[in-house]
Design an enzyme around this catalytic site. Sequence first.
Site, mmCIF file in Angstrom:
data_model
loop_
_atom_site.group_PDB
_atom_site.id
_atom_site.type_symbol
_atom_site.label_atom_id
_atom_site.label_comp_id
_atom_site.label_asym_id
_atom_site.label_seq_id
_atom_site.Cartn_x
_atom_site.Cartn_y
_atom_site.Cartn_z
ATOM 1 N N PHE A 11 -16.057 -0.474 -3.765
ATOM 2 C CA PHE A 11 -15.404 -0.260 -2.486
ATOM 3 C C PHE A 11 -16.084 0.901 -1.776
ATOM 4 C CE2 PHE A 11 -11.591 -1.583 -0.208
ATOM 5 C CZ PHE A 11 -11.306 -2.780 -0.838
ATOM 6 N N GLN A 26 -7.272 5.975 11.027
ATOM 7 C CA GLN A 26 -8.436 5.227 10.554
ATOM 8 C C GLN A 26 -8.583 3.901 11.291
ATOM 9 O OE1 GLN A 26 -8.689 3.388 6.347
ATOM 10 N NE2 GLN A 26 -10.185 5.039 6.412
ATOM 11 N N HIS A 45 -5.873 1.004 11.671
ATOM 12 C CA HIS A 45 -5.503 0.557 10.334
ATOM 13 C C HIS A 45 -4.571 1.488 9.579
ATOM 14 C CE1 HIS A 45 -6.037 -1.662 6.670
ATOM 15 N NE2 HIS A 45 -6.587 -0.649 6.029
ATOM 16 N N HIS A 57 -10.401 0.527 10.872
ATOM 17 C CA HIS A 57 -11.089 -0.224 9.822
ATOM 18 C C HIS A 57 -12.192 -1.053 10.468
ATOM 19 C CE1 HIS A 57 -11.909 -2.970 6.560
ATOM 20 N NE2 HIS A 57 -11.071 -2.335 5.777
ATOM 21 N N GLU A 78 -12.465 -4.635 3.073
ATOM 22 C CA GLU A 78 -13.742 -4.060 2.673
ATOM 23 C C GLU A 78 -14.250 -4.690 1.380
ATOM 24 O OE1 GLU A 78 -13.847 0.236 3.525
ATOM 25 O OE2 GLU A 78 -14.272 0.411 1.400
ATOM 26 N N ARG A 106 -9.410 8.228 5.027
ATOM 27 C CA ARG A 106 -9.012 7.720 3.724
ATOM 28 C C ARG A 106 -10.067 6.766 3.179
ATOM 29 N NH1 ARG A 106 -6.645 2.947 1.930
ATOM 30 N NH2 ARG A 106 -6.058 2.162 3.976
ATOM 31 N N ARG A 136 -15.285 4.331 6.005
ATOM 32 C CA ARG A 136 -14.888 3.506 7.148
ATOM 33 C C ARG A 136 -15.175 4.136 8.494
ATOM 34 N NH1 ARG A 136 -9.321 1.277 4.404
ATOM 35 N NH2 ARG A 136 -10.446 -0.082 2.967
ATOM 36 N N LEU A 172 -7.024 -8.051 9.443
ATOM 37 C CA LEU A 172 -7.991 -7.387 8.589
ATOM 38 C C LEU A 172 -8.761 -8.345 7.694
ATOM 39 C CD1 LEU A 172 -8.720 -4.388 7.995
ATOM 40 C CD2 LEU A 172 -7.613 -4.765 5.803
HETATM 41 C C1 LIG Z 1 -4.038 -5.404 6.177
HETATM 42 C C2 LIG Z 1 -4.021 -4.171 5.318
HETATM 43 C C3 LIG Z 1 -4.767 -4.133 4.152
HETATM 44 C C4 LIG Z 1 -4.746 -3.003 3.343
HETATM 45 N N1 LIG Z 1 -5.482 -2.999 2.186
HETATM 46 C C5 LIG Z 1 -5.432 -1.920 1.373
HETATM 47 C C6 LIG Z 1 -6.141 -1.914 0.130
HETATM 48 O O1 LIG Z 1 -6.785 -2.887 -0.261
HETATM 49 N N2 LIG Z 1 -6.067 -0.807 -0.642
HETATM 50 C C7 LIG Z 1 -5.343 0.281 -0.269
HETATM 51 O O2 LIG Z 1 -5.308 1.233 -1.030
HETATM 52 N N3 LIG Z 1 -4.656 0.289 0.892
HETATM 53 C C8 LIG Z 1 -4.678 -0.784 1.719
HETATM 54 N N4 LIG Z 1 -3.983 -0.759 2.895
HETATM 55 C C9 LIG Z 1 -3.102 0.378 3.199
HETATM 56 C C10 LIG Z 1 -1.815 0.261 2.406
HETATM 57 O O3 LIG Z 1 -1.486 -1.083 2.220
HETATM 58 C C11 LIG Z 1 -0.638 0.935 3.096
HETATM 59 O O4 LIG Z 1 -1.007 2.200 3.519
HETATM 60 C C12 LIG Z 1 0.532 1.068 2.131
HETATM 61 O O5 LIG Z 1 0.835 -0.185 1.573
HETATM 62 C C13 LIG Z 1 1.754 1.664 2.787
HETATM 63 O O6 LIG Z 1 2.845 1.586 1.904
HETATM 64 P P1 LIG Z 1 4.223 2.266 2.229
HETATM 65 O O7 LIG Z 1 5.134 1.988 1.086
HETATM 66 O O8 LIG Z 1 4.006 3.662 2.631
HETATM 67 O O9 LIG Z 1 4.756 1.502 3.548
HETATM 68 P P2 LIG Z 1 5.139 -0.026 3.830
HETATM 69 O O10 LIG Z 1 4.752 -0.951 2.754
HETATM 70 O O11 LIG Z 1 4.671 -0.319 5.203
HETATM 71 O O12 LIG Z 1 6.720 -0.001 3.826
HETATM 72 C C14 LIG Z 1 7.471 0.632 4.819
HETATM 73 C C15 LIG Z 1 8.928 0.378 4.524
HETATM 74 O O13 LIG Z 1 9.712 1.193 5.361
HETATM 75 C C16 LIG Z 1 10.778 0.455 5.897
HETATM 76 N N5 LIG Z 1 11.161 1.083 7.153
HETATM 77 C C17 LIG Z 1 10.380 1.463 8.186
HETATM 78 N N6 LIG Z 1 11.108 2.027 9.162
HETATM 79 C C18 LIG Z 1 12.397 2.019 8.732
HETATM 80 C C19 LIG Z 1 13.623 2.456 9.290
HETATM 81 N N7 LIG Z 1 13.693 3.011 10.496
HETATM 82 N N8 LIG Z 1 14.741 2.265 8.561
HETATM 83 C C20 LIG Z 1 14.711 1.677 7.345
HETATM 84 N N9 LIG Z 1 13.567 1.253 6.778
HETATM 85 C C21 LIG Z 1 12.436 1.424 7.470
HETATM 86 C C22 LIG Z 1 10.256 -0.955 6.016
HETATM 87 O O14 LIG Z 1 11.312 -1.867 5.971
HETATM 88 C C23 LIG Z 1 9.382 -1.053 4.767
HETATM 89 O O15 LIG Z 1 10.154 -1.476 3.682
HETATM 90 C C24 LIG Z 1 -3.991 -1.885 3.718
HETATM 91 C C25 LIG Z 1 -3.247 -1.917 4.890
HETATM 92 C C26 LIG Z 1 -3.265 -3.041 5.699
HETATM 93 C C27 LIG Z 1 -2.486 -3.029 6.966
#
Ligand SMILES: Cc1cc2nc3c(=O)[nH]c(=O)nc-3n(C[C@H](O)[C@H](O)[C@H](O)COP(=O)(O)OP(=O)(O)OC[C@H]3O[C@@H](n4cnc5c(N)ncnc54)[C@H](O)[C@@H]3O)c2cc1C
Lengths: 253, 588
Positions: free
Chosen positions: B116, B246, B359, B248, B261, B400, B292, B258
Site C-alpha cells: 500500500f 485527504q 476522502h 484520494h 489504492e 494519512r 496520497r 473510490l
Molecule cells: C470508500 C472508502 C474506502 C476506505 N478504505 C480504507 C482502507 O482500505 N483502509 C483504511 O484504513 N481506511 C479506509 N478508509 C477510511 C476508513 O474506512 C474510515 O476512516 C473509518 O472506517 C471510519 O470509521 P469510524 O468508525 O470512525 O466512522 P464510521 O464507520 O463512518 O461510523 C460513524 C458512525 O457514527 C454514527 N453517527 C454519525 N453521526 C451521528 C449522530 N449525530 N448521532 C448518532 N450517530 C451518529 C453513524 O451512524 C455511524 O454508525 C476508507 C474510507 C472510504 C470512504
Amino acid sequence: MTVTEDAPVGEIATLNVTIRIKRMNPEGTPARAPGESYWEEFHVEAHATDRVLDALHTIKWQEDGSLTFRRSCAHGVCGSDAMRINAKNRLACKALLKDLNPSRPITVEPIAGLPVVKDLVVDMEPFFASYREIMPFLVTTGHAPTRERLQSPEDRAKFDDTTKCILCAACTTACPVFWTDGQYFGPQAIVGAHRFIFDSRDEGQWDRLEILNDKAGVWKCRTAFNCTEACPRGIEVTKAISEVKRALTTGEF
Amino acid sequence: MTAHEYDVVIVGAGGAGMRAALESSQRASTAVLTKLYPTRSHTGAAQGGMSAALSNVEDDNAEWHTFDTIKGGDYLVDQDAAEIMCREAIDAVLDLEKMGLPFNRTEDGHIDQRRFGGHTRNHGEAAVRRACYAADRTGHMILQTLYQQCVKQEVEFFNEFYVLDLILDADATKARKGADVSVVGVVAYELSTGAIHTFRAKSVIFATGGAGKVFKTTSNAHTLTGDGMALALRRGLPLEDMEFFQFHPTGLAGLGILLSEAARGEGAILRNSTGERFMERYAPTIKDLAPRDMVARAMANEVREGRGCGPHKDYVLLDLTHLEPAHIDAKLPDITEFARTYLGIEPYYEPVPVFPTAHYAMGGIPTTVRGEVLRNNTDVVKGLFAAGECACVSVHGANRLGTNSLLDINVFGRRAGIAAAEYAATAEAPPMPADAADAVTTQVATMRATVGGAGTERVADIRKALQETMDRDVQVFRTNASLTDAKKKIAALRERYASIAIHDRGERFNTDLLEAIELGFLLDLSDVVVAGALARKESRGGHYREDFPTRDDENFMRHTMAYARPNGIKLDYKPVVVTRYQPMERKY
Ligand SMILES: Cc1cc2nc3c(=O)[nH]c(=O)nc-3n(C[C@H](O)[C@H](O)[C@H](O)COP(=O)(O)OP(=O)(O)OC[C@H]3O[C@@H](n4cnc5c(N)ncnc54)[C@H](O)[C@@H]3O)c2cc1C
Ligand code: FES
C-alpha cells in the site's frame, strides 16, 4: 460516494423519466388519510448515468422534501436502499435509469413483506431479528491461539460468497414463502448461517444447523430462485441454501 | 421526552464505536446510539486493507511502520501516538481474526498481506507488504465482524437515534485552565417517532466518523456530515488540524466513488494522455505508491498542464489492463465492478478514468492516547472520549497513509472503550439539568416551523453551493485568494441558511428535517477548515498552498486548535510530540 449532478465522463445525454412512487404517510397529508397508500408520479430530468437514487434525490431536494427513503453510501455497499423497482428488488443506488426502460414510467415501491413505516421505508427489525437468531458469529471452544487461526485459501474460498452479504433484505423480501409464511427466517438468515457453517474455524455448526432444521428454517425454501436474482451482491443464495440442506442430510460440510 | 441512564454512552456504530462497545459493554452498562443501523456505517465501504507489521509474507516490524506513518504524515504526527498504534496493530489484526474476520490467506494459511502507498521496508528502501486484507472488502468484513460480536455480547443499540447535543456540567468557553469540566450526557432525536431523549452517562464516547460531505466530489457517504465534530465545537471544545483533508487519488472520474489504492498495490499504473507513467517523474523510487497527497497533486498537475484525458482533458487513467483477469477477480472484485456498473468500463481491457476525491479528515476532536477529549492544549473533559475518524490523536498528521484508518479505529476504539469503562467505574455522573433538552427541542421546533413559512431557501441548494465552493477553492491546490473567497461565500451561505424552509412537518421519519440540521454541521465545519487553511502559510501533507509551496517547520510544525467563538473561529496552536524522528525532507 457521492453524487455529483454534473455529467461525469465525457458528454452525457439527458433523459426525461417518469418515476411512479408508492407512497404512504403515517401521519397523513392534507389530501391523504394517515397510513393510506397511494401512487404518485414525478417527472425528472436526469443524466443517462444517473441511478434511481439520484432521481429520488432530485425529487426530494427540488420538489417534495417529505419523500422518505433510506440511503447512505450511494454505491451499493451499505445495504440501506433496497426497493422494489419495476417489480424487482434492487438497490436504488445501483439501478441505472437507462437500464430500466426509461421510456415508460419506472415504478418504485418499498420492499415487500415488512411493515411499511413511511413511503419507501420499512421496519427492518423482524429481518434483523431472524439474522440474530442463527448465531451469526464465530463460535470456538478451548484456548484462543496466540497468533491467528490457520485457514487454507481453499477453506477460505468455501464461504467467500456468503461473506459478501450487506443485510439489505433484497433476497428475503423477494421470497414468496417469506411473504406468506410469518414463521420463515427467509433466505438472508440462511446465507448468514452458511457463512459460519462452512468456515473451517467455526465449531458452532451443529447448533446453527439445528436452528435451521427447525420448522421456521431451511426446509421451507421451495427454490423459487427469486432471492438469487434479487441479490445486489451477486451471491448465489439458492446454492448456499442447498449446501445447507445437503449438510443437514449428509452431515458433511 | 424520555430520560435514560448508562455508565457509558457511545455515539456511533462504525468500526470505532463498535470496537469501543465490545470493550466497555463487558465492564459497564453501555448504550450505543447511532443514526444509521450499525451495518450501514461507512466503515463498511473501506476496501483495501488494515496495516500491521505481522511479517507474514516479508520481513517487517512496528518501528518501520511507525517511521512510515510519521513521514507519511509530513511530521505533524504525534510520535508517541504513532508508536502505540503501530505496536498495537499486530494484536488489533489478530483480535479481529479471532473474532472471525475472513482475511485472505497465504498458501500456508496465514493472513495474507499486500503493498500500500507509503508503507516501506527499512525507512523507505522499497514498498513492503503490510496491509492485511479481505479482497477489496476489508472494511465490510471489519464492520460485519464487529457487529456479529456485538450481537454475541448482546450490546444494546439505539438505532436511528441522532445525537444532536452534548451536555457538559460547565461552559467550556468560560472554564479556567485546570478547572474540572465533566460530561453529563447527550441529547438524541429518535428518527422513527420524532421523540427527544436524554442520555445521562458517566462516560460518553464520540465515534461519529468523517465529514466528507463538506466537499462535492467525495468517496464519503451522504450521512458523513461531521456531526460529532460539530457538536463538540458548538460546546466550546476545540477541533484540531481540520485544514488537513485527504484527497484520494483514484475516485471514479466525475463520481468520486473510490477505487482503492490496493489497485496500485496489486500493480495498476496511473497514465496521462500521452500514455506516460507520470508518477516516475514525481516519486522515482516508489512511483504510483507514493503517499496520497503527492499522487493527488501530481494528477491535478498533469491535468492542469494539459495532459489530462477524455473530451475535457480533466482526468487521468488507472491502467489495470496488464493484470491477469483472474488476479483482478480474486483481489479487486468490487472496485472493478464499480467501474463496470457506474462508468460502463471493463477494466480487463480498458483503463479507468480517475480523479482525486475528498476522502478522509485527518483532523478532528483532539484526544490523548487514551481517547480522552482535550478542551485546550492540556486539560481533558472528564468522562468525554472520542475515537475513529471524528477524533485526532494525532496519528495521521498532515496526511494519512492508506490502511492506517482501519487500524486507528480498532486500536483507539478499543482504548477509548476501556478508558471510558474504567472512568465510569470510579466517577459520579453529574445530574442532568432539567433544561438539558431545551436546545434540541427548540432547534427541531424552529426547523419544523419553517414548513410553509416565509423562508425561501432550499437546503439542497445551499448544500450544493457549499460543496461546490469547497471543491473549487479548498481542494488539492489552495491559495490565499481561493481561501478568502471561500470564507466569504460560506458566510453568505450561512445567511441564506437562516431563511431556509423545509417541506416535511411530520414527527415520524422526518429525514427532511435532519438533512437541514446536518447542513448546519457542514457549514460550521467548512468555516473551521478554511480558517485553519488560511492561517497555515506553508504546504504540508494534504494542505498545499501554492503561494507557500514549501513546508515551514520553523513556524508551522504545530497542530492547529480551532475554537468557535461568538465573533468567529479563534485559532491556537499545540506542539507536536516528537520522540525519536526529526523532520526531514519527504522524498519517495
Ligand atoms: C470508500 C472508502 C474506502 C476506505 N478504505 C480504507 C482502507 O482500505 N483502509 C483504511 O484504513 N481506511 C479506509 N478508509 C477510511 C476508513 O474506512 C474510515 O476512516 C473509518 O472506517 C471510519 O470509521 P469510524 O468508525 O470512525 O466512522 P464510521 O464507520 O463512518 O461510523 C460513524 C458512525 O457514527 C454514527 N453517527 C454519525 N453521526 C451521528 C449522530 N449525530 N448521532 C448518532 N450517530 C451518529 C453513524 O451512524 C455511524 O454508525 C476508507 C474510507 C472510504 C470512504
Ligand atoms: S445507499 Fe448504500 S447500498 Fe445503496
